[in-house]
Design an enzyme around this catalytic site. Structure first.
Site, PDB file in Angstrom:
ATOM      1  CG  ASP A  71      19.850 -69.801  -0.058  1.00 48.35           C
ATOM      2  OD1 ASP A  71      20.900 -69.886   0.703  1.00 48.35           O
ATOM      3  OD2 ASP A  71      20.168 -69.531  -1.217  1.00 48.35           O
ATOM      4  CD  GLU A  86      25.520 -64.659   2.754  1.00 48.18           C
ATOM      5  OE1 GLU A  86      25.545 -63.853   1.896  1.00 48.18           O
ATOM      6  OE2 GLU A  86      25.980 -65.751   2.935  1.00 48.18           O
TER       7      GLU A  86
END
Length: 444
Positions: A31, A205
């Site tokens: 991420d 997301e």
């Protein structure tokens, strides 16, 4: 006091790492939120670890803290150590191991680090909240706020400050949400709203918004089929409306279930940061962050990014060149394997098993000063001869190195017979022998 002392030591520790893909190889990371602060790129990823008994949920994502990494050239990266831990945030459940995808932004002389986590009180079904930690330097030390942001429940925070100074917070929880932030960067300035016109089927997301030439690009992972691919939508305002425009990166060919992105411009070039499970091919909850160049079509659309092992940046010829992070290779006779399958952090090796097999590594900086020797770390049970060429498989020969018969790793040295200064691609060919394993090479 002992725990606090250990945390301070970790926060002060820095470690140098070098870059190809993945560009962090001494720990799992995912991420990546990349930001340009001053003349350096800072990357704020989540930090995957392996769950153990009593530590997280076995078989699932497990994250206890955050590191920050920085580089001035996208090749040499510094690990500034732990900046926020679940153990030092007042509102976070320290047994949650759920410090998921973060972000960081600069405003008014301060750096604001946004992170999701499960709070101590989840009895009301709130699940994840998003907190903020503040620092005077991009690498910290960061001081977490005592409470998470009110009215925000979800994961994957992303912050964008528009040209007029208005800041926006994006996050995901089934949908992708957006809300204005107050100037203090700690509170919402209005009610959250769902971003409309995005795909209604499949998980969405990881929002990350950036602006280019007056257009706003909302990027996000989306499960169109079975695993995530990176998509984007474009609009004329940070809050939309947005129109789904295209795919930035296709689904992983090896089946890594997640991907997560950020996009920056640095020294005139755009880059995509993302992740894959390179160092954990059998378990995609332990991931590693990557970087590749990103380009735009004349009309503003993003050209699809094809992931590479080579990554970006120049490699100094006098540093160990991990040629297993190759740009091209022959169709047969060469493969990539882990040096140690029990310790994947040790990296990879290139295995040649036929004569004339070759592998190419692009963008090596030989500088201007004459380099006289080639040093190779390799092993070959029957002996082998490696040939190093410049620019292409049939390019000028720079050196030939004989690898003596041995079942162990050894350093072999050869004289450089043809030095050409500047930046070149490097091609290694097994010119003779039945099998040879190559760890790295460098020049001196």
């Amino acid at each position: 006091m002992k725990k606090r002392f250990i945390y301070i030591l970790l926060a002060l520790a820095t470690t140098a790492v070098n870059a190809q893909n993945p560009f962090i190889t001494d720990q799992f990371s995912a991420d990546p939120s990349a930001r340009v602060f001053g003349n350096r790129v800072y990357v704020y990823p989540s930090h995957d670890i392996l769950c153990t008994e009593g530590k997280g949920r076995p078989g699932w994502f497990c994250m206890a803290d955050y590191h920050v990494f920085s580089s001035a050239n996208l090749t040499d990266w510094t690990d500034h150590g732990v900046i926020v831990s679940q153990d030092n945030v007042e509102w976070v459940d320290a047994s949650g191991y759920s410090m998921w995808a973060p972000d960081c932004i600069f405003r008014n002389g301060k750096y604001y680090f946004y992170f999701p986590a499960r709070g101590k009180d989840t009895t009301k079904g709130k699940g994840f909240s998003i907190g903020v930690a503040v620092a005077s330097k991009p690498e910290g030390p960061f001081t977490p706020q005592p409470e998470p942001i009110k009215k925000v429940h979800g994961i994957d925070p992303n912050v964008f400050i528009d040209k007029d100074g208005q800041a926006y917070l994006y996050w995901s929880q089934g949908h992708i949400y957006v809300a204005k932030l107050k100037a203090n960067m700690l509170e919402l300035d209005g009610e959250p709203s769902i971003i409309a016109n995005l795909p209604t089927e499949g998980l969405k997301e990881g929002p990350y918004l950036f602006e280019r030439n007056g257009k706003y690009y909302l990027t996000y992972p989306h499960v169109q089929n079975k695993i995530e691919r990176l998509e984007y939508a474009m609009g004329d305002h940070p809050m939309g409306p947005f129109k789904v425009t295209g795919v930035i990166m296709d689904e992983s060919e090896t089946g890594c279930w997640t991907n997560h992105q950020s996009v920056i411009s640095f020294n005139g070039q755009w880059y995509l940061f993302y992740h894959h499970n390179d160092l954990s091919p059998q378990f995609d909850k332990n991931r590693s962050i990557r970087i590749d160049s990103l380009f735009f079509e004349p009309g503003g659309a993003i050209r699809k990014v094809i992931p590479t092992l080579r990554g970006v940046g120049l490699t100094n010829a006098t540093h160990p060149i991990q040629i297993d992070r190759y740009s091209h290779r022959s169709t047969k006779g060469v493969s990539i394997q882990f040096l140690d399958t029990a310790n994947t952090f040790a990296g990879w090796k290139t295995v040649f098993n036929s004569r004339k097999a070759w592998i190419q590594y692009n963008s090596v900086d030989f500088g201007k000063k004459v380099l006289k020797n080639l040093v190779v770390r390799a092993q070959s049970a029957a002996g082998a001869k490696l040939q190093v060429r410049l620019d292409r498989p049939d390019g000028p020969v720079m050196a030939e190195c004989r690898i003596a018969e041995s079942g162990n790793w050894q350093l072999s040295k050869a004289t450089v017979v043809n030095f050409i200064p500047g930046v070149h691609n490097l091609v290694v060919t097994m010119n003779d022998g039945s099998q040879c394993e190559l760890d790295w090479l460098r020049f001196e």
